[in-house]
Enzyme design. Structure first.
Site, PDB file in Angstrom:
ATOM      1  N   HIS A   1       1.761   4.467  -2.836  1.00 43.01           N
ATOM      2  CA  HIS A   1       1.839   5.929  -2.656  1.00 43.01           C
ATOM      3  C   HIS A   1       3.220   6.432  -3.083  1.00 43.01           C
ATOM      4  O   HIS A   1       3.355   7.454  -3.745  1.00 43.01           O
ATOM      5  CB  HIS A   1       1.649   6.283  -1.172  1.00 43.01           C
ATOM      6  CG  HIS A   1       0.225   6.232  -0.690  1.00 43.01           C
ATOM      7  ND1 HIS A   1      -0.774   7.002  -1.235  1.00 43.01           N
ATOM      8  CD2 HIS A   1      -0.361   5.535   0.316  1.00 43.01           C
ATOM      9  CE1 HIS A   1      -1.921   6.774  -0.585  1.00 43.01           C
ATOM     10  NE2 HIS A   1      -1.700   5.874   0.360  1.00 43.01           N
TER      11      HIS A   1
ATOM     12  N   HIS B   1       0.832  -1.205   0.000  1.00 36.83           N
ATOM     13  CA  HIS B   1       0.000   0.000   0.000  1.00 36.83           C
ATOM     14  C   HIS B   1       0.875   1.268   0.000  1.00 36.83           C
ATOM     15  O   HIS B   1       0.733   2.128  -0.873  1.00 36.83           O
ATOM     16  CB  HIS B   1      -0.918  -0.016   1.230  1.00 36.83           C
ATOM     17  CG  HIS B   1      -1.832   1.163   1.327  1.00 36.83           C
ATOM     18  ND1 HIS B   1      -3.154   1.124   0.942  1.00 36.83           N
ATOM     19  CD2 HIS B   1      -1.623   2.430   1.760  1.00 36.83           C
ATOM     20  CE1 HIS B   1      -3.707   2.309   1.131  1.00 36.83           C
ATOM     21  NE2 HIS B   1      -2.800   3.129   1.631  1.00 36.83           N
ATOM     22  N   GLU B   2       1.780   1.346   0.959  1.00 34.44           N
ATOM     23  CA  GLU B   2       2.603   2.560   1.073  1.00 34.44           C
ATOM     24  C   GLU B   2       3.552   2.692  -0.108  1.00 34.44           C
ATOM     25  O   GLU B   2       3.846   3.804  -0.560  1.00 34.44           O
ATOM     26  CB  GLU B   2       3.374   2.580   2.397  1.00 34.44           C
ATOM     27  CG  GLU B   2       2.492   2.570   3.663  1.00 34.44           C
ATOM     28  CD  GLU B   2       1.443   3.671   3.709  1.00 34.44           C
ATOM     29  OE1 GLU B   2       1.647   4.734   3.095  1.00 34.44           O
ATOM     30  OE2 GLU B   2       0.391   3.473   4.365  1.00 34.44           O
TER      31      GLU B   2
ATOM     32  N   GLU C   1      -4.648   7.754  -3.184  1.00 34.81           N
ATOM     33  CA  GLU C   1      -5.163   6.498  -2.652  1.00 34.81           C
ATOM     34  C   GLU C   1      -5.435   5.507  -3.785  1.00 34.81           C
ATOM     35  O   GLU C   1      -5.337   4.294  -3.584  1.00 34.81           O
ATOM     36  CB  GLU C   1      -6.445   6.809  -1.857  1.00 34.81           C
ATOM     37  CG  GLU C   1      -6.749   5.860  -0.747  1.00 34.81           C
ATOM     38  CD  GLU C   1      -5.671   5.733   0.326  1.00 34.81           C
ATOM     39  OE1 GLU C   1      -4.880   6.675   0.526  1.00 34.81           O
ATOM     40  OE2 GLU C   1      -5.617   4.679   0.967  1.00 34.81           O
TER      41      GLU C   1
HETATM   42 ZN    ZN Z   1      -3.118   5.220   1.761  1.00 32.01          ZN
END
Ligand code: ZN
Length: 502
Positions: free
Chosen positions: A269, A265-266, A295
């Site tokens: 980003h 997830h990170e 996101e």
């Molecule tokens: Zn996030």
């Protein structure tokens, strides 16, 4: 003459950028390695840097230079670097000018106090303790919105901070349609036997989890020459330049999913910001364009890629070789079902990708009602219980796992805090669909552990633009149309239709 003005503006803003990034380094250190004793001074140091940066930014000189560059901007194509630089700077500048520094200081001080109270009130299940803080937060949020008169809905200016170009009315319409499609899917899945995820809940030693989590994101395309991973309490991504975009993670030795999916997830980003056009270094064009688009990138990698069967066709044998005891006799399909377990649960951050959006909609609706004056802070816990029960069929046993669970309202403002998560889900499927249209080979490459085609499509179409386009502009540029929920609903139906009877 024009070039001289532009250079002067760029030099001024580069200093603002340096100050903000220096503050970000302090913030990263605070969340990773700083000893507890550093806390009071660190808060002050970060506030000082933010204040100096803000003063420099709202200086009249910036406004004069922007005025002087207006004709030049008009003479350029909309998406040229210089025109975009001037346009995005003006938007940030005008927004910053509208909020008086004294109000901003009050908001920040209140936010810090309110956050501190919340850290004690949540474990104590004591909503009454944060109630006065939250009432003031609501009051300040309304005042903040009122610095931007002419809005259609009082939440619009607050939504605009996070998701520039979006409004309460457009989000409401989108969410209504999404909800109508989502509720039957949730109902169908949760009425069936839940997936068994016990294979994830064994003892997985920290060192091996950290190593595997690092190897996976390296293979996805996260560049360790321009990044690193460190441990923290609540994982986040932060960047100090295009050449230094860091992620943080946490480990639960009794749950395999935590480190891995948090990393993916990170890293999603982070790859967005590592992929910015290097020409935008140190300018307001670097970064991500909105909470929703940011996101969309974390969720595209975490859910659409990282929780896909093809991804695990490649990675599961590797994972099994790292944890031979824990995963002995577990089949790829069992594992795939486990990481895609859908269940109605209390906590937003732990929710699966199907039920997640219902958590967001509940919060957005409360934000709008609070700002409209249709709901009072006093009645919020009760309203939360009722709505939660009707949406999820579960009664939260307390406020800690109800209205007190998210930090957003307690450390920031009420309004604009949550819609980005669901907008991100919707956009993730939209963008991924476009990548597949251009490169139908992507799913097969994934089965071989190759992610380069997808990564470079995202770089070309999304990452490199940074903040050049607003989210609605970017969606139009990439897809040729306005934001629609249909690809996301199709994605959910296809994926979960294969796992459950829908
Ligand atoms: Zn996030």
């Amino acid at each position: 003459m024009t070039q001289k003005k532009l250079n002067e503006l760029k030099a001024l803003l580069a200093e603002v950028n340096d100050l903000n990034n220096a503050a970000a380094v302090l913030g990263w250190d605070q969340a990773t390695y700083m000893p507890a004793g550093g806390s009071p001074a660190r808060g002050r140091q970060m506030a000082t840097l933010a204040k100096v940066a803000q003063e420099k930014f709202i200086d009249k000189r910036v406004g004069k230079l922007l005025d002087g560059l207006a004709k030049y901007e008009e003479s350029l194509p909309y998406d040229s670097d210089d025109a975009s630089y001037i346009r995005v700077t003006r938007h940030d500048y005008e927004r910053a000018l509208k909020v008086p520094p004294a109000f901003l200081a009050e908001l920040n001080i209140h936010g810090a106090e309110s956050y501190q109270t919340w850290t004690e009130a949540r474990p104590a299940n004591d909503f009454a303790r944060v109630r006065p803080n939250l009432e003031k937060t609501l009051d300040l949020s309304r005042k903040l919105a009122d610095f931007f008169p002419g809005y259609e809905h009082i939440a619009d200016p607050l939504i605009d901070f996070a998701d520039y170009g979006m409004k309460a009315s457009s989000i409401r319409a989108l969410f209504k349609e999404l909800r109508e499609n989502l509720v039957p899917i949730v109902k169908a899945i949760t009425s069936q036997t839940p997936a068994d995820d016990s294979c994830l809940r064994k003892h997985y030693p920290e060192a091996e989890q950290m190593k595997f989590g690092e190897d996976v994101v390296r293979q996805l395309g996260y560049d360790f020459n321009r990044g690193r991973i460190d441990k923290t309490h609540h994982p986040f991504m932060t960047s100090f330049s295009i050449g230094d975009v860091r992620i943080t993670t946490r480990v639960k030795e009794d749950f395999l999913g935590e480190t891995l999916f948090s990393n993916v997830h990170e890293a999603g980003h982070a790859m967005y910001e590592q992929g910015n056009d290097p020409a935008h270094e140190g300018t307001p064009l670097a970064g991500g364009t909105s909470a929703g688009v940011h996101e969309s990138q974390s969720r595209l990698w975490e859910n659409i890629v990282g929780r896909s069967r093809g991804f695990w066709e490649y990675f599961f044998p590797i994972l099994q070789s790292k944890f031979p005891e824990q995963l002995k006799g577990v089949s790829l399909d069992q594992f795939y079902r486990a990481i895609n377990k859908v269940e109605k649960s209390l906590i937003r951050t732990d929710a699966d990708e199907v039920t997640y959006n219902l958590h967001v909609m509940l919060r957005l609706d409360f934000e709008l009602q609070l700002l409209e004056g249709k709901l009072s802070i006093r009645d919020l816990p009760e309203a939360w219980h009722e709505r939660f029960e009707s949406d999820f069929g579960i009664v939260p046993p307390n406020d800690s796992d109800g209205v007190l669970q998210d930090v957003h309202w307690y450390g920031g403002i009420i309004g604009g805090a949550f819609q980005g998560y669901t907008l991100g889900n919707v956009m993730s499927a939209l963008f991924y669909g476009e990548a597949l249209k251009a490169h139908p080979e992507i799913p097969n490459e994934m089965k071989q552990g190759r992610f380069g085609t997808l990564h470079s499509w995202l770089t070309q179409n999304i990452y490199r633009h940074g903040r050049k386009y607003t989210a609605p502009e970017l969606v139009k540029k990439v897809t040729g149309a306005d934001l629609t929920i249909q690809p996301y609903i199709r994605y959910l139906k296809e994926k979960y239709g294969a796992l459950y009877t829908l």
